[in-house]
Design an enzyme around this catalytic site. Sequence first.
Site, PDB file in Angstrom:
ATOM      1  N   TYR A  52       0.817  -1.219   0.000  1.00  0.00           N
ATOM      2  CA  TYR A  52       0.000   0.000   0.000  1.00  0.00           C
ATOM      3  C   TYR A  52       0.855   1.275   0.000  1.00  0.00           C
ATOM      4  O   TYR A  52       0.354   2.360  -0.288  1.00  0.00           O
ATOM      5  CB  TYR A  52      -0.969   0.038   1.194  1.00  0.00           C
ATOM      6  N   LEU A 189     -17.867  -3.160   0.370  1.00  0.00           N
ATOM      7  CA  LEU A 189     -18.686  -2.061  -0.161  1.00  0.00           C
ATOM      8  C   LEU A 189     -18.482  -1.922  -1.662  1.00  0.00           C
ATOM      9  O   LEU A 189     -19.431  -1.743  -2.421  1.00  0.00           O
ATOM     10  CB  LEU A 189     -18.342  -0.751   0.563  1.00  0.00           C
ATOM     11  N   ILE A 226     -13.168  -4.421   7.600  1.00  0.00           N
ATOM     12  CA  ILE A 226     -12.067  -3.438   7.520  1.00  0.00           C
ATOM     13  C   ILE A 226     -12.386  -2.391   6.445  1.00  0.00           C
ATOM     14  O   ILE A 226     -11.614  -2.192   5.510  1.00  0.00           O
ATOM     15  CB  ILE A 226     -10.712  -4.133   7.241  1.00  0.00           C
ATOM     16  N   LYS A 228     -12.705   0.918   4.283  1.00  0.00           N
ATOM     17  CA  LYS A 228     -11.828   2.070   4.061  1.00  0.00           C
ATOM     18  C   LYS A 228     -12.690   3.277   3.705  1.00  0.00           C
ATOM     19  O   LYS A 228     -13.640   3.173   2.919  1.00  0.00           O
ATOM     20  CB  LYS A 228     -10.861   1.757   2.909  1.00  0.00           C
ATOM     21  N   SER A 229     -12.354   4.423   4.268  1.00  0.00           N
ATOM     22  CA  SER A 229     -12.983   5.666   3.822  1.00  0.00           C
ATOM     23  C   SER A 229     -12.046   6.826   4.097  1.00  0.00           C
ATOM     24  O   SER A 229     -11.274   6.792   5.053  1.00  0.00           O
ATOM     25  CB  SER A 229     -14.321   5.919   4.532  1.00  0.00           C
ATOM     26  N   ARG A 234     -18.201   9.044   7.172  1.00  0.00           N
ATOM     27  CA  ARG A 234     -18.383   7.637   6.791  1.00  0.00           C
ATOM     28  C   ARG A 234     -17.626   6.719   7.748  1.00  0.00           C
ATOM     29  O   ARG A 234     -18.084   5.620   8.055  1.00  0.00           O
ATOM     30  CB  ARG A 234     -17.908   7.406   5.362  1.00  0.00           C
TER      31      ARG A 234
END
Length: 257
Positions: A52, A189, A226, A228-229, A234
């Site tokens: 990442y 999502l 887990i 992510k935003s 959110r």
Amino acid sequence: MAHEIPAVELAPGVNLPTIGFGTWQITGRSAYESARAALDAGYRHIDTATMYGNEEEIGRALRDSGLDRSEVFITTKLPPSQAGKERQTLDASLKALGVDFVDLWLIHWPPARGRSLPTWVSFLEQRDAGRIRSAGVSNYDTALVDELIKETGETPVVNQVPWSPAQHDPRFLDDMRDRRVVVEGYSALKNTPLDDPRLVKIAEAHGVTVPQVVLRWQLHHDVVIIPKSTHPERMAQNLAVLEFSLTADEIATVNDV
Ligand SMILES: NC(=O)c1ccc[n+]([C@@H]2O[C@H](COP(=O)([O-])OP(=O)(O)OC[C@H]3O[C@@H](n4cnc5c(N)ncnc54)[C@H](OP(=O)(O)O)[C@@H]3O)[C@@H](O)[C@H]2O)c1
């Protein structure tokens, strides 16, 4: 903290919060600011990876948060291309994160044929040396998990895999449960049609959003989430899934989306 996040024990004294903060595709300033905001919102579990490219920013966010190292569960991952260079790769992760150990280290993807087992043996050595508190895998099928268990007698404590209603596979969950492997689900999502009328109806019934329904559904299946935003509102929403429950009928409906 606004929400008490339940944890699952991976090993004596190693407790994985069942909601973590995903950090794929956020780098640089965005990674730092998102991780800071997530820690401020109450997240105590951060999921990163060598691939990442944001371990340094996450380490800095952790230090600047004022939280004690022991309060935050950190996962990072070894890229399969680094199989054979486990110790050096972990050295680099620990240095970038600015920590003496990570709570969980995962083999990000199964390394090329024949390399999975030696990599796993190396992970166990790093665990025994105290540089990682627990060891697991990601994107492993049941047969690959079984190979590691059979050859070493040591079970990966976590298998992180893609999980969403369309990818729901109860047999895989049973397989992992039977082996005492905790499943973490990623990209829930992204991989869900958030305008699906069945999901919208359930969300409306609880006064929540469709992403919250999907995340809550995962938790009902004992899948660690887990999300992510980059948006604090959110991040808060994704933690607030602890404030409502789905009925058995609703869970069955989401299973079929
Ligand atoms: N082991 C692996 O191979 C692997 C692979 C992929 C991912 N992962 C891990 O799993 C984590 C999660 O997966 P992911 O990042 O791919 O996807 P995800 O968490 O399913 O979805 C992230 C997307 O959903 C949006 N979002 C988040 N919360 C929302 C909400 N409440 N309402 C509406 N939209 C929302 C985010 O947008 P905004 O940022 O704009 O809010 C972002 O576009 C990753 O970050 C990573 O840590 C692991």
